[in-house]
Design a protein around this motif. Structure first.
Motif, PDB file in Angstrom:
ATOM      1  N   GLY A 442      -7.663   1.935   0.116  1.00 41.40           N
ATOM      2  CA  GLY A 442      -7.165   1.801   1.481  1.00 41.40           C
ATOM      3  C   GLY A 442      -5.659   1.631   1.542  1.00 41.40           C
ATOM      4  N   VAL A 443      -5.106   0.866   0.608  1.00 43.50           N
ATOM      5  CA  VAL A 443      -3.658   0.627   0.631  1.00 43.50           C
ATOM      6  C   VAL A 443      -2.899   1.900   0.269  1.00 43.50           C
ATOM      7  N   VAL A 444      -3.385   2.644  -0.719  1.00 49.08           N
ATOM      8  CA  VAL A 444      -2.734   3.910  -1.068  1.00 49.08           C
ATOM      9  C   VAL A 444      -2.748   4.848   0.139  1.00 49.08           C
ATOM     10  N   ALA A 445      -3.890   4.971   0.796  1.00 51.62           N
ATOM     11  CA  ALA A 445      -3.980   5.848   1.966  1.00 51.62           C
ATOM     12  C   ALA A 445      -3.031   5.386   3.069  1.00 51.62           C
ATOM     13  N   ALA A 446      -2.951   4.089   3.278  1.00 51.64           N
ATOM     14  CA  ALA A 446      -2.072   3.556   4.321  1.00 51.64           C
ATOM     15  C   ALA A 446      -0.617   3.875   4.053  1.00 51.64           C
ATOM     16  N   ARG A 447      -0.197   3.713   2.788  1.00 47.93           N
ATOM     17  CA  ARG A 447       1.214   3.982   2.487  1.00 47.93           C
ATOM     18  C   ARG A 447       1.520   5.474   2.608  1.00 47.93           C
ATOM     19  N   LEU A 448       0.579   6.332   2.208  1.00 49.46           N
ATOM     20  CA  LEU A 448       0.771   7.762   2.408  1.00 49.46           C
ATOM     21  C   LEU A 448       0.910   8.095   3.890  1.00 49.46           C
ATOM     22  N   ALA A 449       0.092   7.454   4.723  1.00 44.91           N
ATOM     23  CA  ALA A 449       0.120   7.728   6.152  1.00 44.91           C
ATOM     24  C   ALA A 449       1.352   7.143   6.824  1.00 44.91           C
ATOM     25  N   ALA A 450       1.704   5.919   6.459  1.00 47.36           N
ATOM     26  CA  ALA A 450       2.778   5.219   7.158  1.00 47.36           C
ATOM     27  C   ALA A 450       4.158   5.722   6.766  1.00 47.36           C
ATOM     28  N   GLU A 451       4.317   6.084   5.502  1.00 45.60           N
ATOM     29  CA  GLU A 451       5.643   6.445   5.017  1.00 45.60           C
ATOM     30  C   GLU A 451       5.940   7.925   5.116  1.00 45.60           C
ATOM     31  N   ARG A 452       4.885   8.734   5.049  1.00 43.58           N
ATOM     32  CA  ARG A 452       5.069  10.185   5.028  1.00 43.58           C
ATOM     33  C   ARG A 452       6.068  10.581   3.938  1.00 43.58           C
ATOM     34  N   SER A 453       6.058   9.816   2.864  1.00 39.28           N
ATOM     35  CA  SER A 453       6.965  10.087   1.746  1.00 39.28           C
ATOM     36  C   SER A 453       6.194  10.813   0.647  1.00 39.28           C
ATOM     37  N   GLU A 454       6.913  11.166  -0.413  1.00 41.66           N
ATOM     38  CA  GLU A 454       6.228  11.855  -1.500  1.00 41.66           C
ATOM     39  C   GLU A 454       5.206  10.909  -2.138  1.00 41.66           C
ATOM     40  N   PRO A 455       4.081  11.445  -2.602  1.00 34.73           N
ATOM     41  CA  PRO A 455       2.929  10.603  -2.929  1.00 34.73           C
ATOM     42  C   PRO A 455       3.144   9.675  -4.113  1.00 34.73           C
ATOM     43  N   PHE A 456       3.984  10.036  -5.070  1.00 36.84           N
ATOM     44  CA  PHE A 456       4.187   9.174  -6.236  1.00 36.84           C
ATOM     45  C   PHE A 456       4.747   7.829  -5.803  1.00 36.84           C
ATOM     46  N   GLN A 457       5.782   7.830  -4.974  1.00 37.33           N
ATOM     47  CA  GLN A 457       6.386   6.569  -4.556  1.00 37.33           C
ATOM     48  C   GLN A 457       5.436   5.768  -3.673  1.00 37.33           C
ATOM     49  N   ALA A 458       4.698   6.441  -2.808  1.00 39.01           N
ATOM     50  CA  ALA A 458       3.731   5.733  -1.967  1.00 39.01           C
ATOM     51  C   ALA A 458       2.664   5.064  -2.824  1.00 39.01           C
ATOM     52  N   ALA A 459       2.181   5.769  -3.854  1.00 41.03           N
ATOM     53  CA  ALA A 459       1.177   5.185  -4.742  1.00 41.03           C
ATOM     54  C   ALA A 459       1.748   4.022  -5.529  1.00 41.03           C
ATOM     55  N   CYS A 460       2.987   4.153  -6.002  1.00 38.30           N
ATOM     56  CA  CYS A 460       3.630   3.046  -6.722  1.00 38.30           C
ATOM     57  C   CYS A 460       3.720   1.802  -5.849  1.00 38.30           C
ATOM     58  N   ARG A 461       4.125   1.992  -4.618  1.00 44.43           N
ATOM     59  CA  ARG A 461       4.262   0.840  -3.713  1.00 44.43           C
ATOM     60  C   ARG A 461       2.895   0.198  -3.456  1.00 44.43           C
TER      61      ARG A 461
END
Length: 508
Positions: A442-461
């Motif tokens: 859920g957190v990975v999906a949320a960061r991908l959705a909220a940041e609209r950034s490249e997926p590596f950094q969203a997953a790291c966060r």
């Protein structure tokens, strides 16, 4: 703060570059020994009263041990040195270090001497070059040290630990403190590395930043500084932070999808809908009214409420491996949006080659979040082989599926398909319980959705924040027995931490 991660070969190249830049090898060795002694003095202030045994092997790691022994004696310690390798057989800087020890009156005890009964043990037996199972006399010394209650300080890496993989090669020293030099060895941060290294201290040995900057290792250690977030603007609305659809929750395992959905909200998504079997939809919204629910269509599959608007799909929590589940995953992979695959979604990828091919051929980002067992199934191997080299397993998954891979476990690895990787040092053993993987999804999906950034950094966060939330709960509630949902509920405190102004970093 030093965040770059190195393999042993990358460290050797950096070491050679420092010497080419004008720093003699013996100077680096002396600085390393002094760094260990300073770390000991900082941890045990009455250093001069300690009775210490230094275990010295061959090569430069043994040479560091001779320097440590001499420097400790200069500070008033009573020091014995046990040599696992004949000092007369040493070469180069290590031979000079051994000679200085003996010229100062230091004795060399044989490998048959006992390392037990001291106040402190300094482990300088085996360095970063170890790539096979530990043998005698090193193994006997390591086992004797681990059987003794005295604290251990490891020089560079705990002896017996593979510096590249984090695997213990037959036997490894369990250190209370490890002082590592030149570059952070990646094996210290995953697998058995954290359990053997204890507290970690880095000594850069005065290598200029210009020398370091000329080399760009692909690995990073995640920290608050590397995953920091910008504060939200004052006029923000839910549409700014994305939509997440969680697909899963078959009858009997509905809670997995609900936890993933709840964690997506706690992770910062603007809104979340759980796509579930029709008979359990009321259950989800009754438990978490902030979530929306949409029913699987037995004939058409994903409902329009999930696919009509762009967003992020999280597929797999509690989904099962039925024919309908397979259809849902097929349809999710066809959507032109980021997709996070976990749990039964990963098992379906492993079981059905056409799904694996569909995942690898996607243009939109894909993130896979396997634990070692799921990773083994994705690779057609055994969990033990995954754990023997977690970095290699994560790399192979990322390349095979053209996805960012989050290989969960002690020292979760985030690997991008083009070669970048990162290791998280947050999290604790209390996370070893059901539901934590659903929270991370859920957190990975949320960061991908909220940041609209490249997926590596969203997953790291997401990975770093999830572990940090668990650390916060453990401090408040105890080392284990807390729940996955409690970790999700601790996430807002982590976001407050990550949006606060950064503190100046200490220089090493």
């Amino acid at each position: 703060m030093e965040d770059r991660l190195y393999t042993a070969e990358e460290v050797r190249r950096l070491d050679r570059a420092a010497m080419d830049a004008g720093i003699p090898g013996l100077v680096l060795m002396e600085r390393a020994g002094e760094g260990v002694v300073d770390a000991i003095a900082g941890r045990w202030p009455r250093t001069g009263a300690l009775r210490v045994v230094v275990l010295a092997g061959g090569g430069n790691n043994g040479g560091d041990g001779y320097v440590v022994a001499r420097r400790l004696r200069e500070r008033g310690c009573r020091v014995d040195l046990i040599a696992a390798s004949d000092p007369d057989g040493l070469r180069g800087d290590a031979a000079q270090a051994a000679r200085r020890w003996r010229e100062g009156g230091g004795e060399v005890l044989p490998a048959t001497a006992s390392p037990a009964g001291y106040d402190l043990v300094v482990d300088a037996l085996l360095g970063t070059g170890l790539d096979r199972e530990v043998r005698s006399p090193y193994r006997g010394l390591i086992e004797a040290v681990n059987a003794d209650p005295a604290p251990v300080v490891a020089v560079d890496v705990p002896s017996g630990l593979n510096a590249d993989t984090g695997q213990a090669l037959g036997a490894a020293v369990r250190a209370e403190l490890t002082v590592t030099f030149v570059g952070l060895k990646r094996g210290l941060f995953t697998g058995e590395g954290p359990g053997t290294a204890g507290e970690l201290r880095f000594e850069g040995l005065g290598i200029p930043e210009a020398v370091r900057a000329a080399r760009h290792p692909p690995g990073r250690r995640l920290s608050a500084d590397t995953v920091r977030l910008a504060p939200r603007p004052g006029n923000a609305h839910k549409g700014d932070f994305g939509r997440v659809g969680v697909i899963g929750g078959a009858a009997g395992t509905t809670g997995a999808a609900v936890m993933a959905g709840w964690s997506a909200l706690r992770g910062g998504a603007g809104w979340v809908v759980c796509c579930l079997p029709g008979e359990v939809c009321p259950q989800a919204t009754a438990v978490r009214p902030e979530l929306m629910a949409a029913a699987w269509d037995p004939d058409a599959g994903l409902p329009a409420s999930v696919t009509a608007r762009p967003g992020v799909l999280a597929v797999g929590p509690g989904m099962g491996r039925s024919a309908q589940a397979r259809t849902l995953l097929e349809q999710a992979l066809e959507q032109p949006v980021p997709v996070v695959v976990d749990a039964d979604g990963l098992n379906l990828l492993a079981d059905h080659p056409h799904l694996a091919e569909a995942a690898a051929g996607r243009e939109a980002p894909t993130v896979l979040t396997p634990h070692p067992g799921e990773a083994a199934r994705l690779l057609g191997t055994e969990p033990g082989r995954v754990q023997a080299d977690r970095f290699e397993a994560a790399r192979r998954i990322a390349e095979r599926y053209a996805a960012v891979c989050c290989l969960k476990g002690a020292g979760t690895i985030v690997q991008a398909p083009e070669g970048r990787y990162a290791v998280s040092t947050t999290g604790n053993p209390g996370m070893a319980m059901a539901g934590q993987g659903d929270v991370l999804t859920g957190v990975v999906a949320a960061r991908l959705a909220a940041e609209r950034s490249e997926p590596f950094q969203a997953a790291c966060r997401a990975v770093w924040a999830h572990g940090r939330a668990a650390d916060r709960v453990a401090r408040e509630r105890g080392p284990f027995g807390y729940t996955a949902t409690e970790c999700a509920d601790a996430l807002p405190g982590v976001w407050a931490e990550l949006t606060a102004p950064a503190r100046p970093a200490a220089n090493n």
